[in-house]
Design a protein around this motif. Structure first.
Motif, PDB file in Angstrom:
ATOM      1  N   ILE A 120      32.421  18.715 -20.771  1.00  0.00           N
ATOM      2  CA  ILE A 120      30.641  18.854 -20.828  1.00  0.00           C
ATOM      3  C   ILE A 120      30.281  19.308 -22.222  1.00  0.00           C
ATOM      4  O   ILE A 120      31.110  20.101 -22.794  1.00  0.00           O
ATOM      5  N   PHE A 121      29.636  18.307 -22.690  1.00  0.00           N
ATOM      6  CA  PHE A 121      29.213  18.669 -24.339  1.00  0.00           C
ATOM      7  C   PHE A 121      27.564  19.278 -24.494  1.00  0.00           C
ATOM      8  O   PHE A 121      26.791  18.553 -23.694  1.00  0.00           O
ATOM      9  N   ILE A 122      27.396  20.342 -24.940  1.00  0.00           N
ATOM     10  CA  ILE A 122      26.058  20.849 -25.059  1.00  0.00           C
ATOM     11  C   ILE A 122      25.665  20.994 -26.420  1.00  0.00           C
ATOM     12  O   ILE A 122      26.271  21.400 -27.354  1.00  0.00           O
ATOM     13  N   THR A 123      24.444  20.283 -26.401  1.00  0.00           N
ATOM     14  CA  THR A 123      23.879  20.439 -27.977  1.00  0.00           C
ATOM     15  C   THR A 123      22.859  21.817 -28.221  1.00  0.00           C
ATOM     16  O   THR A 123      22.206  22.068 -27.154  1.00  0.00           O
ATOM     17  N   GLY A 124      22.722  21.945 -29.323  1.00  0.00           N
ATOM     18  CA  GLY A 124      21.759  23.124 -29.345  1.00  0.00           C
ATOM     19  C   GLY A 124      22.481  24.588 -28.900  1.00  0.00           C
ATOM     20  O   GLY A 124      21.997  25.604 -28.407  1.00  0.00           O
TER      21      GLY A 124
END
Ligand code: NAP
Length: 346
Positions: free
Chosen positions: A5-9
């Motif tokens: 899972i890739f999370i931005t911010g």
């Protein structure tokens, strides 16, 4: 092996809080997932080591770097909290996930963090009350030119659908509470009022009392845990042009919040009077809050009329309510002072 899972911010108020809350999940498929946290600096990457995540220093404006990252790391979910107003970044992330989907044929999901200000008349929303089960996409599409948040929502709904991705748009109301992340733990709304009250030794309120919609950050992170777990379990959820999820913990009236805040600040000796006074005018308020007038009105004067129904599909029940908010105002002041002190210390 778990999913990626890739999370931005990841170092922001929302993204950082989501990452911290994911780190505490012990059961289900989310507990087995590897979390990749997009950051902009080495210092931010270092700050995340305690959350047991893979820190990715990556330029969200670089579509090639993003596509390569998603394919190499077999990312199946992107949670995009960095910005709700930059269509190019949303497009780059969706394209990168599409490339990964084409590379191995596995399903992939893009979750976009937007905001309920899209449905307030102060931002040009002409349709009044709206439910997240209404044809929100078709309504937003008719007024993208007046508010960029709506324009990006529409882009996300259309592009995820045409890319064959599960596209989900999460729209929180204004948030409060101390964030759980490693970097920015604060948001604008209450901290800006506390800062301005300290500077003026007076709590101010707007001349118009409004019922506002609020979500505690811990309720929002619970929402994200539940929606990501539902995606990992491959549960069928409304998506793409139907994939709108409104989140609101509760409502409260501005004046009751500010009157309570004035008492709490007075008890601490931070202001001279235990009552809130009205701002002389909007321009004075904007200057004191250090924001443009239109943004000040959108943030403090907005009062969208919405119903959150899709939350029931994932079983989300917020635990914060109006009374709990009013009782926690002294904690908000304490958090503000503590975070201000830690910024000042070397
Ligand atoms: N807070 C609320 O009450 C609220 C409510 C509803 C919706 N929203 C929306 O949710 C989003 C996130 O809010 P937030 O409160 O978490 O904001 P925040 O604390 O400012 O966090 C945003 C994070 O995203 C990163 N970021 C921003 N632009 C970027 C870019 N071009 N490339 C890479 N990283 C970028 C920032 O990195 P740096 O740390 O390096 O600057 C920051 O860490 C915003 O779009 C906001 O409008 C917020």
């Amino acid at each position: 092996m778990g999913e990626n899972i890739f999370i931005t911010g990841a170092c922001g108020y929302i993204g950082g809080s989501i990452i911290a809350s994911f780190a505490h999940v012990k059961d289900g498929l989310l507990a087995k997932a590897t979390i990749h946290a997009a950051v902009r600096s080495e210092e931010q990457a270092q700050s995340l080591t305690k959350n047991n995540v893979v820190a990715a220093k990556i330029d969200l404006n670089n579509p090639y770097a993003l596509a390569g990252y998603m394919i190499r790391n077999d990312v199946s979910i992107i949670v995009h909290t960095a910005t709700s107003i930059d269509g190019d970044i949303a497009h780059n992330l969706i394209e990168a996930l599409k490339r990964r989907r084409e590379a191995n044929g596995k399903k992939a999901c893009f979750i976009h963090n937007s905001g309920l200000s899209a449905f307030d008349e102060s931002t040009g929303w002409p349709f009044g009350h709206v439910r997240d089960t209404d044809p929100v996409y078709f309504l937003e599409k008719q007024c993208t030119d007046t508010y960029v948040v709506r324009e990006v929502d529409v882009l996300v709904a259309e592009q995820t659908e045409s890319a064959g991705l599960t596209g989900l748009i999460v729209l929180p109301s204004s948030l409060y509470g101390r964030g759980g992340g490693t970097w920015n733990q604060t948001t604008l709304l209450l901290p800006a009022l506390i800062r301005t009250a300290i500077a003026n030794r007076q709590v101010f309120k707007f001349a118009r009392d409004k019922e506002i919609l609020l979500t505690h950050i811990s309720d929002l992170t619970t929402f994200y845990i539940q929606i990501v777990e539902a995606v990992l379990q491959k549960r069928a959820l409304p998506a793409g042009t139907s994939g709108y999820y409104f989140t609101v913990s509760h409502s409260a009236r501005w004046w009751e919040i500010l009157d309570r805040l004035a008492i709490a600040m007075h008890n601490r000796g931070l202001v001279d009077e235990p009552t809130a006074k009205t701002w002389p005018d909007d321009a004075f308020a904007a200057e004191a809050l250090d924001l443009p007038v239109n943004l000040t009105l959108t943030m403090w004067d907005s009062s969208p009329k919405v119903s959150c129904l899709n939350k029931d599909l994932i079983g989300w029940k917020p635990v914060w309510d109006r009374e709990r908010l009013l009782e926690s105002l002294d904690e908000e002041i304490e958090n503000y002072l503590e975070l201000a002190r830690s910024k000042d210390s070397p």
